[in-house]
Write a protein that holds these residues in place. Sequence first.
Motif, PDB file in Angstrom:
ATOM      1  N   GLY A   1       0.796  -1.208   0.000  1.00  0.00           N
ATOM      2  CA  GLY A   1       0.000   0.000   0.000  1.00  0.00           C
ATOM      3  C   GLY A   1       0.833   1.265   0.000  1.00  0.00           C
ATOM      4  N   THR A   2       2.173   1.110   0.084  1.00  0.00           N
ATOM      5  CA  THR A   2       3.031   2.298   0.103  1.00  0.00           C
ATOM      6  C   THR A   2       3.636   2.578  -1.262  1.00  0.00           C
ATOM      7  N   GLY A   3       3.396   1.688  -2.231  1.00  0.00           N
ATOM      8  CA  GLY A   3       3.976   1.873  -3.558  1.00  0.00           C
ATOM      9  C   GLY A   3       5.389   1.365  -3.641  1.00  0.00           C
ATOM     10  N   MET A   4       5.865   0.712  -2.587  1.00  0.00           N
ATOM     11  CA  MET A   4       7.240   0.220  -2.542  1.00  0.00           C
ATOM     12  C   MET A   4       7.219  -1.287  -2.543  1.00  0.00           C
ATOM     13  N   GLU A   5       8.066  -1.869  -3.412  1.00  0.00           N
ATOM     14  CA  GLU A   5       8.143  -3.320  -3.502  1.00  0.00           C
ATOM     15  C   GLU A   5       9.393  -3.797  -2.790  1.00  0.00           C
ATOM     16  N   VAL A   6       9.258  -4.792  -1.912  1.00  0.00           N
ATOM     17  CA  VAL A   6      10.374  -5.348  -1.172  1.00  0.00           C
ATOM     18  C   VAL A   6      10.563  -6.787  -1.594  1.00  0.00           C
ATOM     19  N   THR A   7      11.801  -7.138  -2.009  1.00  0.00           N
ATOM     20  CA  THR A   7      12.131  -8.500  -2.407  1.00  0.00           C
ATOM     21  C   THR A   7      13.330  -8.972  -1.616  1.00  0.00           C
ATOM     22  N   HIS A   8      13.239 -10.215  -1.097  1.00  0.00           N
ATOM     23  CA  HIS A   8      14.361 -10.799  -0.358  1.00  0.00           C
ATOM     24  C   HIS A   8      14.931 -11.953  -1.157  1.00  0.00           C
ATOM     25  N   ARG A   9      16.259 -12.036  -1.143  1.00  0.00           N
ATOM     26  CA  ARG A   9      16.902 -13.184  -1.740  1.00  0.00           C
ATOM     27  C   ARG A   9      18.199 -13.445  -0.976  1.00  0.00           C
ATOM     28  N   GLY A  10      18.821 -14.567  -1.266  1.00  0.00           N
ATOM     29  CA  GLY A  10      20.063 -14.902  -0.563  1.00  0.00           C
ATOM     30  C   GLY A  10      19.783 -15.829   0.586  1.00  0.00           C
ATOM     31  N   GLY A  11      20.847 -16.271   1.241  1.00  0.00           N
ATOM     32  CA  GLY A  11      20.738 -17.216   2.345  1.00  0.00           C
ATOM     33  C   GLY A  11      20.097 -16.605   3.556  1.00  0.00           C
ATOM     34  N   LEU A  12      19.546 -17.492   4.414  1.00  0.00           N
ATOM     35  CA  LEU A  12      18.897 -17.026   5.628  1.00  0.00           C
ATOM     36  C   LEU A  12      19.773 -17.221   6.855  1.00  0.00           C
ATOM     37  N   SER A  13      20.878 -17.891   6.683  1.00  0.00           N
ATOM     38  CA  SER A  13      21.642 -18.253   7.869  1.00  0.00           C
ATOM     39  C   SER A  13      23.100 -17.867   7.708  1.00  0.00           C
ATOM     40  N   MET A  14      23.649 -17.259   8.729  1.00  0.00           N
ATOM     41  CA  MET A  14      25.080 -16.968   8.808  1.00  0.00           C
ATOM     42  C   MET A  14      25.457 -17.019  10.272  1.00  0.00           C
ATOM     43  N   PRO A  15      25.828 -18.187  10.794  1.00  0.00           N
ATOM     44  CA  PRO A  15      25.993 -18.381  12.226  1.00  0.00           C
ATOM     45  C   PRO A  15      26.951 -17.393  12.868  1.00  0.00           C
ATOM     46  N   GLU A  16      28.079 -17.054  12.193  1.00  0.00           N
ATOM     47  CA  GLU A  16      29.056 -16.199  12.858  1.00  0.00           C
ATOM     48  C   GLU A  16      28.549 -14.782  13.043  1.00  0.00           C
ATOM     49  N   MET A  17      27.523 -14.364  12.252  1.00  0.00           N
ATOM     50  CA  MET A  17      27.005 -13.013  12.386  1.00  0.00           C
ATOM     51  C   MET A  17      26.346 -12.800  13.734  1.00  0.00           C
ATOM     52  N   SER A  18      25.637 -13.775  14.218  1.00  0.00           N
ATOM     53  CA  SER A  18      24.898 -13.595  15.462  1.00  0.00           C
ATOM     54  C   SER A  18      25.825 -13.468  16.655  1.00  0.00           C
ATOM     55  N   GLY A  19      27.108 -13.874  16.514  1.00  0.00           N
ATOM     56  CA  GLY A  19      28.031 -13.798  17.632  1.00  0.00           C
ATOM     57  C   GLY A  19      28.820 -12.520  17.672  1.00  0.00           C
ATOM     58  N   GLY A  20      28.660 -11.631  16.664  1.00  0.00           N
ATOM     59  CA  GLY A  20      29.458 -10.416  16.616  1.00  0.00           C
ATOM     60  C   GLY A  20      28.759  -9.249  17.271  1.00  0.00           C
ATOM     61  N   GLU A  21      29.567  -8.298  17.774  1.00  0.00           N
ATOM     62  CA  GLU A  21      29.015  -7.085  18.362  1.00  0.00           C
ATOM     63  C   GLU A  21      29.738  -5.880  17.794  1.00  0.00           C
TER      64      GLU A  21
END
Length: 498
Positions: A361-381
């Motif tokens: 309803g905002t006129g903006m289209e959002v598309t997702h692609r690529g992997g869903l998981s990257m374990p080392e990312m969740s451990g970084g700060e």
Amino acid sequence: MGDRISVEIKKKQKTLSGLFLKFAVLFCVNTVLIIAGNILLALIFAYAGLTLPANYAENRLTEYTGEIRSAGNSPEKWIPAGCSYGIFDGEGNWISGDFTEEERKTAWTKYKNENIYASSGNYYRFIRQENGNVCIVRYDLYMKYSWDALNRILPRPELLLFVLDGVFFILNAVFLSRYFAGRVNRQLEELRGITEKIGSNDLEFETHPSDIREIDAVMSSLSHMKETLRESLTAQWDMEQQKQEQLASLTHDIKTPLTIIKGNAELLAEAGLSPENRECTEYILSNVGDIEGYLEHIRQVLYGISEEHKETTVSCTRMVEMLRQAAAQVAAAEKIPVIFDIEIPEEKAARKSEEMEQSRGTGMEVTHRGGLSMPEMSGGEISCVPESILRAWKNVLSNGAERTDKELGIEVRIRLCIREGQKYLESAVRDYGPGFSRKDLEYASREFYSGDTSRHDRKHQGLGLAIAKRFLEEQGGLLKFGNHKKGGAEVKCLIRVN
């Protein structure tokens, strides 16, 4: 001062070629004097009886020939120093003398053959004695010292003269070279001092004349360079001041329309709006707050006010969410589609569908692609000021949205990367516009650079990437930009991960 230098230069008209010619003349004159001096020294020694002439032994033998003939088997008294002899009977039998066994045979053979030439530059003198014996004397034609002890210690006088000539020749070359080099170096030292001062922008100095024309010419050029550099630095300072005034004026001018936008958005927010319109109003107020933050930051930079950063620690997962939400807001405001290529932890995947629902309803289209998981990312700060990171990110997003093909939108890619051993959270924005020109790649991150006007569809001040770069670098991050291999421009924000 220039007239004084000119007068002094006219008084001392010396050139490097003249200086080197003087060196060459002095060198040659000194060499001749050295050779003549050594020859004179040899003559003095000979006159004083300290050395003996080369034909001394030959003359003495001629002088004492009669005495040697009548001396029988004991002619030692009449044999000159440095000579050796032998007495033979008429059959060649050895009688007396100081020849060695081998020399006796050689000497008698030479006598029989009437050959006066011995080896190593020596000669024979054959004297027939009154008793029928033969006295053979071997002598040389070399200079000698009158003291026999010196003949054993020192080289022959003529060789000593060559040695002295060589030593004094080398000393002459060394001392003359040092003298003239020191004279030139004293002038060059001042030149080096001037160039060092110019290199450090210390322009408060005066040049003094030297006695060498070429160095004076260089000195004059450096003096002219100093004045030119002073004018250039003054012009640069004035330009920087003008830029600062323009930026200050720009920030002041932005406040009025920003206040109007903020006031009207607040009035709309108080009215009864549909959920979609209320969300748009919230976007407006949120971005108005960001712009006010930008203006405050620019004011602090302009006037040297130190900003108290409230640094905090944010997880990579949380930072990814903030970056993604900011991209969604900008895309919605520009009404362009956005493609996300994000590596995120699995537990955050559910938020995608929620975001897609909110975008309808905002006129903006959002598309997702690529992997869903990257374990080392969740451990970084990430230790940073999140507001500054988002400011930089939104500037990059706005630039991409402005330049892209409106139907194709932008592509956002977020993932972890390693650069020179340091981990970064890399968030990249790719547009589908004409990309960066060669000049853009060199100057795009500089203040007030607006680039090729063919790449823009509206006027702007050329501050987007410059501000983004400053914000990122303040947080220990990096800004990289270039052209995507498949077309369009790509700008990367690298956020340092602990």
